[in-house]
Design an enzyme around this catalytic site. Structure first.
Site, PDB file in Angstrom:
ATOM      1  N   PHE A 159     -17.433 -31.098 -31.070  1.00 23.02           N
ATOM      2  CA  PHE A 159     -16.804 -30.231 -32.062  1.00 23.02           C
ATOM      3  C   PHE A 159     -17.273 -30.501 -33.473  1.00 23.02           C
ATOM      4  CE2 PHE A 159     -14.020 -33.965 -32.244  1.00 23.02           C
ATOM      5  CZ  PHE A 159     -13.822 -34.122 -33.610  1.00 23.02           C
ATOM      6  N   LYS A 183     -22.846 -25.476 -23.354  1.00 24.73           N
ATOM      7  CA  LYS A 183     -21.387 -25.581 -23.230  1.00 24.73           C
ATOM      8  C   LYS A 183     -20.887 -26.234 -24.506  1.00 24.73           C
ATOM      9  CE  LYS A 183     -18.135 -27.810 -22.608  1.00 24.73           C
ATOM     10  NZ  LYS A 183     -16.925 -27.961 -23.508  1.00 24.73           N
ATOM     11  N   GLU A 186     -14.724 -26.408 -26.965  1.00 25.34           N
ATOM     12  CA  GLU A 186     -13.775 -25.296 -26.957  1.00 25.34           C
ATOM     13  C   GLU A 186     -12.935 -25.257 -28.237  1.00 25.34           C
ATOM     14  OE1 GLU A 186     -11.862 -28.753 -24.649  1.00 25.34           O
ATOM     15  OE2 GLU A 186     -13.855 -27.917 -25.054  1.00 25.34           O
ATOM     16  N   SER A 236     -17.935 -38.787 -26.904  1.00 25.39           N
ATOM     17  CA  SER A 236     -17.420 -40.151 -26.909  1.00 25.39           C
ATOM     18  C   SER A 236     -18.113 -40.980 -25.838  1.00 25.39           C
ATOM     19  CB  SER A 236     -15.912 -40.144 -26.660  1.00 25.39           C
ATOM     20  OG  SER A 236     -15.641 -39.754 -25.321  1.00 25.39           O
ATOM     21  N   CYS A 291     -20.606 -39.087 -36.155  1.00 27.61           N
ATOM     22  CA  CYS A 291     -20.981 -40.283 -35.396  1.00 27.61           C
ATOM     23  C   CYS A 291     -21.830 -41.227 -36.239  1.00 27.61           C
ATOM     24  CB  CYS A 291     -21.729 -39.895 -34.131  1.00 27.61           C
ATOM     25  SG  CYS A 291     -23.356 -39.192 -34.409  1.00 27.61           S
ATOM     26  N   GLU A 391     -13.594 -46.783 -32.214  1.00 30.07           N
ATOM     27  CA  GLU A 391     -14.161 -45.697 -33.005  1.00 30.07           C
ATOM     28  C   GLU A 391     -13.011 -44.796 -33.434  1.00 30.07           C
ATOM     29  OE1 GLU A 391     -17.720 -42.382 -32.900  1.00 30.07           O
ATOM     30  OE2 GLU A 391     -16.626 -42.781 -31.054  1.00 30.07           O
TER      31      GLU A 391
END
Length: 506
Positions: A159, A183, A186, A236, A291, A391
Site C-alpha cells: 500500500f 495484484k 486493496e 512485511s 521500508c 518494524e
C-alpha cells in the site's frame, strides 16, 4: 407533510482490469477504500476469486506469444511512449495516491518520479538484452548467449507505494517481453487501474498488463497457478517468507522483499544540524510508511545529547495534515488500526525503559476522523525492547546510545533485518570501512535514504529479502529473463564422423 430523506451515496466500485478492459468483480466479497485524511469510505474494491485470477493469467498467457515476438525496437518505442504519458499525467497519478494512501502531494509526485526513472531505464531495453558472442570458440564453432522472457509474471505490491513499486516491476517485466498480472494492495488500488488505462493509451496490446484486486485468496491463487512463471512481492517479512516458500515450492522464480529496521549511525565528528535535518526527513516523511525510512538513530559518544536536542527542536515545525493541503508536510497513516498499532509502541516505550522525548499522540492535527499521528521521538532504546526490535512502520524515531563506532556497526549487523543503513561522518576512511563491513543491501554515506538510482538495483539482505535478485536495474533484467547459450557449427557434411568422446575445444 413528510419529506423523503436523501439516500446515502453509494461508494464507487473498483473492479479488475483483464484482457485490456475493466472486468467487474463477481465474488461478492469487497473491501472498503478510505481517504485516510478523513476516514471516509470513498470506494469499494471487489476481491478476486480464484476463477478471476485464472482469467487474468489466461489473458496474459494468450497475449504472450505476440508480445514476446515484438521487436526490441518496437518495445523500446512503447516504453518511450509510456514514459511520456507518465510525465504528462504525473499530477493525476499523485492526486490518486494522496486520496487513497494519504501521503502529501509533493511526496506522491516524488514517488511517481522515482518510478518514472525505472521506465526511463527500460527505454534502453535493446541494449540491456544484448547477449554475448564468441566467434571460433572452438574450431568451426561459435558460441553466443541470449536473454529470453519467462512468460506470465505476477507482482504483489504494498500500500505504501501504489505507483512506484508496481512500476519497478511491470516496467522491467514488460520491456523484457513478459506479460504481467498485478495484484495491488486493496487499501489503495485505483492507481493500478489508472496505470492499466495509461498503458492501453500508450499502445500496449490487450492482455499484456492485467490487474486483479484481492486479498489472500488472490495471492494464493497467483502463487499456485501453473502458468505463472515468476512472482515479485514487496511487504512485511512474515508474508514475504510465506510468498517465497509457496512460490518456490510451486516451481516459480520468486523475489520477496520483507521488512526493515534501518539504522542511521551518527559519529561524533558529524555535523549535528545536518544529521538532525536528515533524521527528521527520513524518519517522518510519508508518516514513516517507507521500508527505507530511518527508524533507529545510533548516536555514538558525546554526539547523542546535542543530536537528540536538535531533533526535538525540529519536530514541532513539522506540519501534519491532509495530504491534499499544500501546507502539509506529513499526512495520516493508512488505516485507523495501523495508527493505533503505531501509537501503542509510544505508549509502551516508557514501561520498557525508553524515554519518550516527543509523544506524537499529543500533536496529531487534521480531521478528527482521519488516521493521524504526529512524529514521536523515543530515546534510550535497546535491543530487546519492542520499539527497538519491531518494524513499527510509522512516524516513530528511536534513539540508542553507544560508546564506539565498533558497537554501532555490531548493532546494525546483529539486527535480523538488512534492508538499508546510513552513516553520518566527515571521516572518509571510516565511511569506507563502514560500507565494507556493514551487513545491509543499501548503504548511505551522509545520505539517509539510499534508494539506488534506476541503473543499479534495489534490495536488502537477511530477513529483508527472500530470493537472490534485487528489483529493477541489471538484477531486474536477470530476474525477468532466462539465459540461453547457443553453440553453433556449420560443418562440411563430408567431414562428419561418429565421436563418442566428451566434447572438447580444439
Amino acid at each position: 407533510m413528510t419529506h423523503p430523506t436523501e439516500a446515502p451515496a453509494v461508494p464507487a466500485p473498483i473492479d479488475h482490469w483483464i484482457g485490456g478492459a475493466p472486468f467487474a468483480a463477481v465474488s461478492g466479497r469487497t473491501a472498503p477504500v478510505r481517504n485516510p485524511a478523513t476516514g471516509e469510505q470513498i470506494a469499494t474494491v471487489g476481491l478476486a476469486t480464484e476463477a478471476e485470477v485464472d482469467r487474468a493469467v489466461q489473458a496474459a498467457e494468450a497475449a504472450f506469444p505476440a508480445w514476446r515476438a515484438l521487436s526490441l525496437t518496437r518495445r523500446a518505442d512503447l516504453m518511450f511512449t509510456i514514459r511520456q504519458l507518465v510525465r504528462e499525467r504525473r499530477d493525476e497519478i499523485a492526486e490518486l495516491i494522496t486520496a487513497q494512501h494519504g501521503k502529501v502531494l509533493s511526496d506522491a509526485r516524488g514517488e511517481v518520479t522515482r518510478g518514472l526513472e525505472v521506465i526511463e531505464f527500460c527505454c534502453g531495453i535493446p541494449h540491456l538484452l544484448k547477449g554475448a558472442m564468441s566467434e571460433q570458440a572452438s574450431t568451426g564453432i561459435d558460441v553466443y548467449s541470449l536473454r529470453q522472457p519467462l512468460g506470465v509474471v505476477a507482482g504483489i505490491t504494498p500500500f505504501n507505494f501504489p505507483a512506484m513499486v508496481p512500476m519497478w516491476m511491470w516496467a522491467v517485466a514488460l520491456a523484457c517481453g513478459n506479460t504481467f498480472v498485478l495484484k495491488p494492495s486493496e487499501k489503495d488500488p485505483s492507481v493500478s487501474l489508472y496505470t492499466a488505462e495509461l498503458l492501453r493509451d500508450a499502445g500496449v496490446p490487450d492482455g499484456v498488463f492485467n490487474v486483479v484486486n484481492g486479498d489472500k485468496v488472490a495471492v494464493d491463487a497467483l502463487l499456485a497457478h501453473h502458468d505463472v512463471a515468476a512472482v515479485s512481492f514487496v511487504g512485511s517479512t512474515p508474508v514475504a517468507r510465506y510468498v517465497y516458500e509457496r512460490a518456490t515450492a510451486a516451481g516459480k522464480r520468486c523475489q520477496a522483499f520483507g521488512g526493515a529496521k534501518n539504522h542511521m549511525v551518527v559519529l561524533p565528528d558529524a555535523d549535528v544540524e545536518m544529521a538532525a535535518d536528515a533524521a527528521v526527513s527520513a524518519a517522518y516523511g510519508s508518516a514513516g510508511e517507507r521500508c527505507m525510512a530511518i527508524s533507529m538513530l545510533v548516536a555514538v559518544g558525546d554526539v547523542a545529547d546535542p543530536l537528540v536536542a536538535a531533533i526535538e527542536r525540529r519536530i514541532p515545525a513539522v506540519t501534519v495534515g491532509d495530504g491534499a493541503d499544500p501546507a502539509s508536510e506529513m499526512g495520516p497513516l493508512i488505516t485507523a488500526d495501523h495508527r493505533d498499532r503505531v501509537a501503542s509502541y509510544v505508549a509502551n516505550a516508557g514501561g520498557e525503559g525508553g524515554r519518550v522525548v516527543v509523544d506524537g499522540r499529543d500533536g496529531a492535527d487534521g480531521d478528527a476522523n482521519g488516521f493521524f499521528l504526529a512524529p514521536s521521538l523515543i530515546d534510550d532504546l535497546e535491543p530487546g525492547m519492542a520499539a527497538y526490535d519491531d518494524e513499527i512502520f510509522g512516524p516513530v524515531l528511536g534513539v540508542t546510545r553507544v560508546g564506539t563506532y565498533e558497537e554501532a556497526v555490531a548493532l546494525v549487523n546483529e539486527n535480523p533485518f538488512g534492508n538499508g543503513t546510513a552513516i553520518f561522518t566527515r571521516d572518509g576512511g571510516v565511511a569506507r570501512q563502514f560500507s565494507f563491513a556493514v551487513q545491509a543491501g543499501m548503504v548511505g554515506i551522509n545520505v539517509p535514504i539510499p534508494v539506488p538510482v534506476a541503473f543499479y538495483s534495489f534490495g536488502g539482505w537477511k530477513s529483508s529479502l527472500f530470493g537472490d535478485r534485487h528489483l529493477y536495474g541489471t538484477e531486474g533484467i536477470d530476474f525477468y529473463t532466462h539465459s540461453k547459450v547457443v553453440t553453433a557449427r556449420w560443418p562440411d557434411p563430408a567431414t562428419s564422423t561418429v565421436d563418442l568422446g566428451f566434447p572438447q575445444t580444439r
